[in-house]
Scaffold this motif. Structure first.
Motif, short mmCIF file in Angstrom:
data_model
loop_
_atom_site.label_atom_id
_atom_site.label_comp_id
_atom_site.label_asym_id
_atom_site.label_seq_id
_atom_site.Cartn_x
_atom_site.Cartn_y
_atom_site.Cartn_z
N THR A 251 -8.62 12.99 5.52
CA THR A 251 -8.80 12.97 4.07
C THR A 251 -8.65 11.52 3.59
O THR A 251 -7.60 10.91 3.76
CB THR A 251 -7.79 13.90 3.34
OG1 THR A 251 -6.46 13.50 3.60
CG2 THR A 251 -7.98 15.35 3.74
N ARG B 92 -7.06 19.88 -1.40
CA ARG B 92 -6.37 19.73 -0.11
C ARG B 92 -5.92 21.11 0.39
O ARG B 92 -6.12 21.45 1.55
CB ARG B 92 -5.13 18.82 -0.25
CG ARG B 92 -5.42 17.37 -0.55
CD ARG B 92 -4.10 16.61 -0.71
NE ARG B 92 -4.27 15.25 -1.20
CZ ARG B 92 -4.53 14.18 -0.46
NH1 ARG B 92 -4.66 14.30 0.83
NH2 ARG B 92 -4.65 12.98 -0.99
N GLU C 233 0.16 2.60 9.85
CA GLU C 233 0.95 1.68 9.01
C GLU C 233 2.41 2.12 8.96
O GLU C 233 2.72 3.24 8.52
CB GLU C 233 0.39 1.65 7.58
CG GLU C 233 -1.00 1.06 7.47
CD GLU C 233 -1.05 -0.40 7.90
OE1 GLU C 233 -0.05 -1.12 7.69
OE2 GLU C 233 -2.08 -0.80 8.46
N GLY D 35 -4.82 9.12 10.00
CA GLY D 35 -4.50 8.40 8.75
C GLY D 35 -3.71 9.24 7.78
O GLY D 35 -4.05 9.33 6.59
N ALA D 36 -2.65 9.86 8.26
CA ALA D 36 -1.90 10.85 7.46
C ALA D 36 -1.22 10.24 6.24
O ALA D 36 -0.78 10.96 5.34
CB ALA D 36 -0.87 11.56 8.35
N GLY D 37 -1.14 8.93 6.17
CA GLY D 37 -0.64 8.25 4.97
C GLY D 37 0.78 8.64 4.62
O GLY D 37 1.66 8.72 5.49
N MET E 39 0.84 -1.20 0.00
CA MET E 39 0.00 0.00 0.00
C MET E 39 0.88 1.26 0.00
O MET E 39 0.66 2.18 -0.79
CB MET E 39 -0.91 -0.05 1.22
CG MET E 39 -1.89 1.08 1.40
SD MET E 39 -3.22 1.18 0.18
CE MET E 39 -4.25 2.39 0.96
C1 SAM Z 1 -6.49 6.08 1.45
S1 SAM Z 1 -5.23 6.34 2.59
C2 SAM Z 1 -5.32 8.13 2.80
C3 SAM Z 1 -4.01 8.74 3.19
C4 SAM Z 1 -4.02 10.27 3.35
N1 SAM Z 1 -4.92 10.67 4.38
C5 SAM Z 1 -4.35 10.98 2.06
O1 SAM Z 1 -5.21 11.84 2.04
O2 SAM Z 1 -3.68 10.69 1.05
C6 SAM Z 1 -5.93 5.76 4.11
C7 SAM Z 1 -4.98 5.84 5.28
O3 SAM Z 1 -5.68 5.50 6.47
C8 SAM Z 1 -4.83 4.69 7.26
N2 SAM Z 1 -5.65 3.88 8.18
C9 SAM Z 1 -6.10 2.62 8.01
N3 SAM Z 1 -6.81 2.24 9.09
C10 SAM Z 1 -6.81 3.29 9.95
C11 SAM Z 1 -7.35 3.52 11.23
N4 SAM Z 1 -8.10 2.57 11.85
N5 SAM Z 1 -7.12 4.70 11.82
C12 SAM Z 1 -6.40 5.65 11.19
N6 SAM Z 1 -5.86 5.51 9.98
C13 SAM Z 1 -6.06 4.34 9.36
C14 SAM Z 1 -4.06 3.87 6.26
O4 SAM Z 1 -2.88 3.33 6.81
C15 SAM Z 1 -3.80 4.90 5.17
O5 SAM Z 1 -2.62 5.61 5.43
#
Ligand code: SAM
Length: 196
Positions: free
Chosen positions: A97, A21, A59, A36-38, A1
């Motif tokens: 986001t 954004r 992650e 979930g800052a990715g 991912m």
């Molecule tokens: C689609 S990505 C979005 C990333 C970023 N926020 C963006 O806008 O590009 C989803 C993110 O949520 C994270 N995530 C998954 N499960 C989560 C949880 N239970 N709590 C917080 N973040 C989570 C993932 O690891 C991933 O980084």
């Protein structure tokens, strides 16, 4: 991912998501928590004068990319939205986001967001949600399982704004289309939610 994420969303970022954004995050203020800052696609867009920036991401691969992208003081924490390591009423702005589609327990995550927000705090969000037309929503339902496997747990048919309202948030949102991305993750909702 973590390896595939940036290339996968690149066209969408270039086709308007980056601009969205920036516009949304211009409204962030005070102590800011992003869930979930990715890989950190938001970090360049925060106003320079936010008091404190906490970036939560569960992650490890995503956190490594996030750390490499960071060019400003911020704290990166290993946390899920369902269990935030922050005190009650300690945050002015929570940012989500494209995350509430993926959290395993969205109601619990929303309760946690409500807990950490100050009474006058705000949740700023960009989320794709369940489609408004019956045919489109039926396609999302049909494809949700394979999509979830492909897209790291993303639930394309989640009615996130309804969940926000059911958890007691007052929501204002605009409709948009996530151009450059498959129709399964249309429509987008972009907006602000407050407690109560
Ligand atoms: C689609 S990505 C979005 C990333 C970023 N926020 C963006 O806008 O590009 C989803 C993110 O949520 C994270 N995530 C998954 N499960 C989560 C949880 N239970 N709590 C917080 N973040 C989570 C993932 O690891 C991933 O980084």
């Amino acid at each position: 991912m973590a390896v595939l994420y940036d290339p996968f969303v690149w066209l969408g970022e270039m086709s308007g998501m980056q601009r969205r954004r920036r516009a949304l995050l211009a409204r962030a203020h005070g102590r800011v928590l992003e869930i979930g800052a990715g890989t950190g696609l938001n970090v360049a867009h925060y106003p320079a004068d936010v008091d404190d920036l906490v970036l939560a991401e569960p992650e490890p691969g995503m956190r490594r990319k996030l750390a490499r992208r960071l060019r400003r003081p911020a704290q990166i924490v290993d946390a899920r939205a369902e269990r935030l390591p922050l005190a009650d009423s300690s945050v002015d702005t929570v940012v989500s986001t494209l995350v509430l589609c993926t959290v395993a327990d969205p109601e619990r995550a929303l309760r946690e967001i409500a807990r950490v927000l100050r009474p006058d705090g705000q949740l700023l969000f960009i989320e794709h949600v369940r489609a408004g037309t019956r045919f489109h929503a039926a396609c999302q339902d049909m494809l949700s399982r394979p999509w979830r496997g492909f897209a790291g747990g993303c639930m394309c048919n989640r009615p996130t704004l309804d969940l926000l309202r059911a958890c007691g948030f007052t929501v204002t949102a605009d409709d948009a289309v996530w151009r450059g991305m498959p129709a399964i993750v249309h429509p987008l909702k972009i907006g602000r939610a407050t407690n109560g």
